[in-house]
Write a protein that holds these residues in place. Structure first.
Motif, PDB file in Angstrom:
ATOM      1  N   MET A 101      43.285  25.909  44.926  1.00 34.42           N
ATOM      2  CA  MET A 101      42.260  25.729  45.905  1.00 34.42           C
ATOM      3  C   MET A 101      41.799  27.234  46.613  1.00 34.42           C
ATOM      4  N   ARG A 102      42.872  27.939  46.907  1.00 35.06           N
ATOM      5  CA  ARG A 102      42.359  29.238  47.361  1.00 35.06           C
ATOM      6  C   ARG A 102      41.512  29.994  46.333  1.00 35.06           C
ATOM      7  N   ARG A 103      42.220  30.113  45.133  1.00 38.38           N
ATOM      8  CA  ARG A 103      41.506  31.108  43.920  1.00 38.38           C
ATOM      9  C   ARG A 103      40.271  30.638  43.642  1.00 38.38           C
ATOM     10  N   GLN A 104      39.942  29.217  43.544  1.00 41.72           N
ATOM     11  CA  GLN A 104      38.659  28.734  43.368  1.00 41.72           C
ATOM     12  C   GLN A 104      37.717  29.006  44.333  1.00 41.72           C
ATOM     13  N   ALA A 105      38.308  29.024  45.919  1.00 45.55           N
ATOM     14  CA  ALA A 105      37.053  29.168  46.817  1.00 45.55           C
ATOM     15  C   ALA A 105      36.781  30.698  46.703  1.00 45.55           C
ATOM     16  N   HIS A 106      37.811  31.731  46.240  1.00 45.85           N
ATOM     17  CA  HIS A 106      37.629  32.915  46.129  1.00 45.85           C
ATOM     18  C   HIS A 106      36.735  33.432  45.189  1.00 45.85           C
ATOM     19  N   ARG A 107      37.084  32.864  44.039  1.00 44.66           N
ATOM     20  CA  ARG A 107      36.058  33.062  42.834  1.00 44.66           C
ATOM     21  C   ARG A 107      34.389  32.517  43.181  1.00 44.66           C
ATOM     22  N   ARG A 108      34.376  31.545  43.998  1.00 48.50           N
ATOM     23  CA  ARG A 108      33.030  30.956  44.373  1.00 48.50           C
ATOM     24  C   ARG A 108      32.336  31.859  44.818  1.00 48.50           C
ATOM     25  N   THR A 109      32.948  32.338  46.197  1.00 54.35           N
ATOM     26  CA  THR A 109      32.283  33.403  47.083  1.00 54.35           C
ATOM     27  C   THR A 109      31.955  34.464  46.659  1.00 54.35           C
ATOM     28  N   ARG A 110      33.040  35.061  45.720  1.00 54.40           N
ATOM     29  CA  ARG A 110      32.853  36.425  45.149  1.00 54.40           C
ATOM     30  C   ARG A 110      31.554  36.178  44.211  1.00 54.40           C
ATOM     31  N   GLY A 111      31.305  35.095  43.495  1.00 54.60           N
ATOM     32  CA  GLY A 111      30.190  34.929  42.632  1.00 54.60           C
ATOM     33  C   GLY A 111      28.994  34.879  43.402  1.00 54.60           C
ATOM     34  N   ILE A 112      28.929  34.076  44.501  1.00 54.33           N
ATOM     35  CA  ILE A 112      27.923  34.121  45.437  1.00 54.33           C
ATOM     36  C   ILE A 112      27.439  35.329  45.877  1.00 54.33           C
ATOM     37  N   ALA A 113      28.429  36.273  46.361  1.00 58.47           N
ATOM     38  CA  ALA A 113      28.176  37.489  46.715  1.00 58.47           C
ATOM     39  C   ALA A 113      27.578  38.566  45.772  1.00 58.47           C
ATOM     40  N   ALA A 114      27.971  38.519  44.343  1.00 60.64           N
ATOM     41  CA  ALA A 114      27.467  39.136  43.395  1.00 60.64           C
ATOM     42  C   ALA A 114      25.997  39.041  43.158  1.00 60.64           C
ATOM     43  N   LEU A 115      25.349  37.638  43.223  1.00 63.23           N
ATOM     44  CA  LEU A 115      24.150  37.358  43.130  1.00 63.23           C
ATOM     45  C   LEU A 115      23.299  37.794  44.254  1.00 63.23           C
TER      46      LEU A 115
ATOM     47  N   VAL B  61      37.583  34.306  52.267  1.00 63.01           N
ATOM     48  CA  VAL B  61      35.928  34.755  52.865  1.00 63.01           C
ATOM     49  C   VAL B  61      35.252  33.382  52.561  1.00 63.01           C
ATOM     50  N   THR B  62      34.223  32.789  53.601  1.00 67.28           N
ATOM     51  CA  THR B  62      33.448  31.742  53.325  1.00 67.28           C
ATOM     52  C   THR B  62      32.174  32.274  53.204  1.00 67.28           C
ATOM     53  N   GLU B  63      30.969  31.513  52.875  1.00 66.59           N
ATOM     54  CA  GLU B  63      29.756  31.759  53.033  1.00 66.59           C
ATOM     55  C   GLU B  63      29.313  32.526  54.475  1.00 66.59           C
ATOM     56  N   ARG B  64      29.886  31.789  55.224  1.00 64.48           N
ATOM     57  CA  ARG B  64      29.464  32.464  56.749  1.00 64.48           C
ATOM     58  C   ARG B  64      29.766  33.676  57.043  1.00 64.48           C
ATOM     59  N   HIS B  65      31.153  34.115  56.382  1.00 64.86           N
ATOM     60  CA  HIS B  65      31.280  35.291  56.476  1.00 64.86           C
ATOM     61  C   HIS B  65      30.413  36.353  55.827  1.00 64.86           C
ATOM     62  N   LEU B  66      29.934  36.090  54.553  1.00 59.49           N
ATOM     63  CA  LEU B  66      29.045  36.640  54.009  1.00 59.49           C
ATOM     64  C   LEU B  66      27.931  37.060  54.571  1.00 59.49           C
ATOM     65  N   CYS B  67      27.441  35.903  55.209  1.00 60.57           N
ATOM     66  CA  CYS B  67      26.238  36.117  55.922  1.00 60.57           C
ATOM     67  C   CYS B  67      26.406  37.060  57.467  1.00 60.57           C
ATOM     68  N   GLN B  68      27.340  37.166  57.841  1.00 63.09           N
ATOM     69  CA  GLN B  68      27.913  37.992  59.273  1.00 63.09           C
ATOM     70  C   GLN B  68      27.700  39.379  58.391  1.00 63.09           C
ATOM     71  N   ALA B  69      28.398  39.506  57.338  1.00 60.70           N
ATOM     72  CA  ALA B  69      28.487  41.004  56.741  1.00 60.70           C
ATOM     73  C   ALA B  69      27.137  41.366  56.171  1.00 60.70           C
ATOM     74  N   TYR B  70      26.398  40.641  55.728  1.00 57.61           N
ATOM     75  CA  TYR B  70      24.886  40.975  55.279  1.00 57.61           C
ATOM     76  C   TYR B  70      24.172  41.609  56.674  1.00 57.61           C
ATOM     77  N   ARG B  71      24.399  40.505  57.607  1.00 56.01           N
ATOM     78  CA  ARG B  71      23.721  41.103  58.752  1.00 56.01           C
ATOM     79  C   ARG B  71      24.066  42.437  59.133  1.00 56.01           C
ATOM     80  N   GLU B  72      25.237  42.630  59.229  1.00 55.87           N
ATOM     81  CA  GLU B  72      25.918  43.830  59.732  1.00 55.87           C
ATOM     82  C   GLU B  72      25.593  45.075  58.929  1.00 55.87           C
ATOM     83  N   LYS B  73      25.526  44.741  57.566  1.00 57.37           N
ATOM     84  CA  LYS B  73      25.185  45.922  56.607  1.00 57.37           C
ATOM     85  C   LYS B  73      23.745  46.401  56.780  1.00 57.37           C
TER      86      LYS B  73
END
Length: 449
Positions: free
Chosen positions: A154-168, A193-205
């Motif tokens: 479950m952890r690995r699949q979530a990690h792979r999905r989120t990494r894939g989203i970030a790459a796109l 890392v979740t989608e919401r973490h990514l959104c925060q990271a993009y805002r801060e970047k």
């Protein structure tokens, strides 16, 4: 009474990234409560059995320790945490709750595939066959050896999905692309890392790349397809900006959206096996009754029950708290329908706000008529879940062999667990080294504690 600056410092320690600091802060909080230096509201029927923590994403940055202290300070009847794809917060939360004598439970949420509804939307908008699903009432994070691989996957699949989203999304939001580890993983205590973490990271970047509000507004206007004026309003409200980023880039039609492949999610039967084998309760996650998959409450519940589910979770605030009167009427009607269907089947119901987005309530407004008429049911569900969590350590959980052999039917079992949970707090539970074997004897003893 503790000074405001001391209270603020203690709050910071409770939400520290360092688990050792959090543990010491809980001990300090408990002592201040005992000494009356922190004023705690007397116990009431407020509760929240679905609080995400910083180990997946909490909209306020709350740690599991802080949530336990929040419940204690506000006199909540009970509190429960739920994190996406991991049990990382469980042991800390249950330990903190026990120190503070707060009824508690811990769980995990993920997505599963339901073959019978493969062509119907359920509770994950735009994703036929895919359902958010929960396991509630884990007593420890150390699941049986036979289930450890499932939890790890479950952890690995979530990690792979989120990494894939970030790459796109990186390509779409260039030059504000992320270094996944440096920019996103740092926002989490254990790399979930979740989608919401990514959104925060993009805002801060973007804030680093475009230090002036004019340049930042121009960037977001172009990327989000909004006017410069709208973009300027968004950057002044980080919560709304992050929501806009998620909607534009990660939802259906966005650059980072990947249509779900049923093979990427476990069959719901397998997820329920993991949950039950780990001593927890497979729990249906209900959205609002508007989708095809949720349109017939009886059909939905019967399908889930046949696959091992034994509880229903709702997020009540979204089922009434809208400005449109007609939509509110429809939402409340669906809420009443699903609860009526649960009562017909003796299916316990638990409620919570999630807390996984800024602005979500810390606790539901149970005084609102739409919820007040169901409050006893919700409290019974919270009590049942607390009792299950305590008794699970004795091999007497809600789905245990002991429970199967001790009750004539589900109604009798529900009545016992709800009553026991109302009577027994963690402190009272610890006061006895052994409990008698029969439910009647246990309740008689609990009534005397």
């Amino acid at each position: 009474m503790i000074r405001s600056d001391e209270a603020k410092s203690l709050e910071t320690e409770l939400n520290s990234n360092d688990a050792a600091i959090r543990r010491r802060a809980v001990d300090k909080f408990a002592e201040l409560c005992r000494n009356g230096e922190i004023e705690c509201t007397p116990e009431n029927f407020d509760h929240n059995m679905h609080c995400h923590t910083c180990y997946s994403y909490n909209g306020y940055g709350y740690s599991p320790s802080y949530i336990a202290c929040l419940a204690k300070r506000n006199g909540w009847f009970a509190a429960g945490i739920v994190d996406f794809d991991v049990l990382d917060a469980l042991d800390e939360f249950l330990s903190a709750a026990a120190k503070l004598n707060v009824r508690a439970s811990g769980g995990v949420e993920s997505r599963a595939f339901i073959q019978e509804l493969a062509h119907e939307e359920i509770n994950s908008p735009g994703e036929p066959g895919i359902a958010y699903h929960l396991g509630l009432g884990f007593s420890v994070s150390d699941v049986p050896p036979s289930q450890q691989l499932f939890l790890l996957e479950m952890r690995r699949q979530a990690h792979r999905r989120t990494r894939g989203i970030a790459a796109l999304v990186n390509d779409f939001l260039a030059p504000a692309g992320l270094d996944f580890t440096a920019d996103a993983v740092r926002l989490t205590p254990n790399a979930n890392v979740t989608e919401r973490h990514l959104c925060q990271a993009y805002r801060e970047k973007a804030e680093k790349l475009f230090p002036t509000s004019e340049a930042r507004s121009a960037f977001w206007a172009a990327k989000l397809g909004v006017s410069p004026e709208k973009a300027a309003m968004l950057i002044d409200t980080p919560v709304e900006l992050e929501a806009a980023i998620r909607s534009k880039t990660m939802k259906k039609g966005g650059a980072g959206y990947v249509a779900p492949d049923p093979k990427s999610f476990p069959p719901i039967d397998r997820m329920n096996t993991f949950i039950a084998a780990s001593g927890a309760i497979p729990t249906i996650a209900w959205l609002n009754g508007f989708s095809s998959g949720e349109s017939d409450p009886g059909r939905l519940l019967d399908l889930h029950i046949a696959k091992g589910a034994a509880m229903l979770n709702i997020v009540p605030d979204r089922n009434w708290n809208v400005s449109d009167p007609e939509k509110q009427k429809k939402l409340i009607h669906e809420l009443d329908r699903i609860i009526a269907a649960c009562k017909e089947r003796n299916l316990p119901v638990v409620a919570g706000t999630e807390m996984n987005a800024p602005g979500q309530k810390l606790v539901d407004d149970f005084s609102h008529p739409a919820l007040a008429r169901h409050l006893e049911l919700f409290v019974d569900g919270a009590a049942l879940l607390s009792a299950h969590t305590l008794l699970g350590r004795l091999g007497r959980g809600y789905l245990s062999e002991w429970a199967k052999n001790s009750f004539a039917d589900t109604a009798a079992k529900n009545q016992f667990f709800a009553r026991f949970g109302r009577l027994v707090t963690p402190e009272k539970f610890r006061s006895l080294r052994t409990w008698p074997g029969s439910p009647a004897e246990m309740l008689a003893l609990a009534d005397k504690l």
